[in-house]
Design an enzyme around this catalytic site. Sequence first.
Site, PDB file in Angstrom:
ATOM      1  N   GLU A  20       0.900  -1.084  -0.096  1.00  0.00           N
ATOM      2  CA  GLU A  20      -0.063  -0.103  -0.043  1.00  0.00           C
ATOM      3  C   GLU A  20       0.796   1.289  -0.004  1.00  0.00           C
ATOM      4  OE1 GLU A  20      -3.050  -0.058  -1.335  1.00  0.00           O
ATOM      5  OE2 GLU A  20      -3.789  -1.334   0.463  1.00  0.00           O
ATOM      6  N   HIS A  21       0.364   2.006  -0.945  1.00  0.00           N
ATOM      7  CA  HIS A  21       1.262   3.469  -1.098  1.00  0.00           C
ATOM      8  C   HIS A  21       2.833   3.264  -1.320  1.00  0.00           C
ATOM      9  CE1 HIS A  21      -1.710   6.586   0.205  1.00  0.00           C
ATOM     10  NE2 HIS A  21      -2.255   5.660   1.055  1.00  0.00           N
ATOM     11  N   ASP A  23       2.893   1.808  -4.968  1.00  0.00           N
ATOM     12  CA  ASP A  23       3.050   1.879  -6.469  1.00  0.00           C
ATOM     13  C   ASP A  23       3.541   3.275  -6.941  1.00  0.00           C
ATOM     14  OD1 ASP A  23       0.669   3.344  -5.612  1.00  0.00           O
ATOM     15  OD2 ASP A  23      -0.686   2.586  -7.436  1.00  0.00           O
ATOM     16  N   GLY A 112     -12.438   2.436  -1.057  1.00  0.00           N
ATOM     17  CA  GLY A 112     -11.072   1.970  -1.093  1.00  0.00           C
ATOM     18  C   GLY A 112     -11.053   0.564  -2.150  1.00  0.00           C
ATOM     19  N   SER A 114     -11.579   1.002  -5.453  1.00  0.00           N
ATOM     20  CA  SER A 114     -11.345   1.632  -6.922  1.00  0.00           C
ATOM     21  C   SER A 114     -12.721   1.670  -7.772  1.00  0.00           C
ATOM     22  CB  SER A 114     -10.268   0.619  -7.730  1.00  0.00           C
ATOM     23  OG  SER A 114      -9.003   0.958  -7.235  1.00  0.00           O
ATOM     24  N   SER A 115     -13.449   2.245  -6.984  1.00  0.00           N
ATOM     25  CA  SER A 115     -14.840   2.673  -7.779  1.00  0.00           C
ATOM     26  C   SER A 115     -14.431   3.758  -8.826  1.00  0.00           C
ATOM     27  CB  SER A 115     -16.122   2.965  -7.217  1.00  0.00           C
ATOM     28  OG  SER A 115     -15.729   3.932  -6.274  1.00  0.00           O
ATOM     29  N   SER A 116     -13.652   4.600  -8.475  1.00  0.00           N
ATOM     30  CA  SER A 116     -13.245   5.523  -9.235  1.00  0.00           C
ATOM     31  C   SER A 116     -12.376   5.256 -10.383  1.00  0.00           C
ATOM     32  CB  SER A 116     -12.477   6.759  -8.590  1.00  0.00           C
ATOM     33  OG  SER A 116     -12.812   6.783  -7.394  1.00  0.00           O
ATOM     34  N   ASP A 160      -4.329   0.515  -9.696  1.00  0.00           N
ATOM     35  CA  ASP A 160      -5.661   0.383  -9.811  1.00  0.00           C
ATOM     36  C   ASP A 160      -6.138  -0.072 -11.115  1.00  0.00           C
ATOM     37  OD1 ASP A 160      -5.737   0.986  -7.291  1.00  0.00           O
ATOM     38  OD2 ASP A 160      -6.540   2.761  -7.093  1.00  0.00           O
ATOM     39  N   TYR A 212      -3.653  12.375   0.585  1.00  0.00           N
ATOM     40  CA  TYR A 212      -3.111  11.361  -0.519  1.00  0.00           C
ATOM     41  C   TYR A 212      -2.017  12.160  -1.120  1.00  0.00           C
ATOM     42  CZ  TYR A 212      -2.341   8.005  -4.114  1.00  0.00           C
ATOM     43  OH  TYR A 212      -1.634   6.920  -4.895  1.00  0.00           O
TER      44      TYR A 212
END
Length: 393
Positions: A20-21, A23, A112, A114-116, A160, A212
């Site tokens: 996490e954090h 990439d 969290g 990844s819908s966006s 993502d 972020y």
Amino acid sequence: MNGDWSHRIVVPGRVNLIGEHIDYAGLSVLPMAIDRRLTLDLRPRSDGLVRIVNAQVELGERGVRLSDPGVALPAGDWGNYVRAAAIGLAEAGLPAGGFDGRLTTDLPPAAGLSSSSALVVASALGMMVAAETELPDALTLAAILARAEGHTGTRGGGMDQAAILAGRRGMAVRIDFDPLAATPIPIPDGWSFIVGHSLEQAEKSGTVQATYNARRGEVENALRVAVAAIPGTPNDATYAELLEEHSAAELTRDAAEFDAPLGSRFRHVVSEADRVRAATECLRSNDVAGFGRLMLASHASLCDEFEVSTASLDALVGEACEGGALGARLTGAGLGGCVVVLVRTVDAPVVMRHLAGTFYASRGVVPTRDHLFLASPAGGARVESSARGPTVC
Ligand code: GLA
């Protein structure tokens, strides 16, 4: 497919199992696409206009003119993700066509998962399908759309889009960067992943977006400090190159000298990279207990060193372990959203009942399938057309 529509685009969400954090630091991560998805039914139109109606009536309709995507909508508005897809395809020189579309989803938003990014991917695939252009391969498109999503104001990494486009049924996918690569790794029989929502939204707008972007800046600054502090390191060395020359333990010791908060951010990044490597081995050797311990260490680091957890996320992780899970951690950017919980498949019902009876009951919530569910590793985004069979990107 409903007869009114000529194409259907189906795009999964993802859970990140570990990594996490990191990439955006160019370091490998280990997500999986999940069996929760966003579905875009569409019918091409010839005037270069994209009009999408959201089946959730309160979210309304959004449009973008491909020849002039216009200014951004207020931060967090879902129309910005459609607009970002249009800009990204134009920047990459890819053909895009207009369409009327209808969006439905069973992927919880701002969780969290990844819908966006799923919306950016679905919109872009819709525009390319409407233009009747050949689709680029999954990773080429993932890289283009990771850049595109930057037009929403979040300086995200590339995990993502790659997880969503290169997902494989039954598999986690290790994503490497520079160059972008995706390696599917089977999830052994008997492992299950539960997703639990903290009941706090992690909207990628407002403070979450600001935090972020600030963390990403700190990770970049920490690298500069490390490069200057570690003798013999070339000025342009990357995190991956540092980790080739030094162990994570050595680098973690060096970071004791860095000013706050850069030392903590640096320790998280290098130790998380090491955990991804170890977790990949656990997955390959069916060491479920080892994988679970690494997830817990990842969560602790995200909480103490990276400071993106919340009291609710910590409580969910704690209760999951009390209930018999082997590991749990926040997944995605944090600051709300979901945890991912590793259990032996036989224990899944007991752990879910425990979470319902503790974390959710104490907050007066009877968990729905948007709060607490088993997430199965799913295939990547696909296009179905009434004329042809499904096309996997
Ligand atoms: C968000 C970003 C990803 C990644 C995660 C944190 O999901 O879109 O690129 O940075 O946060 O790991």
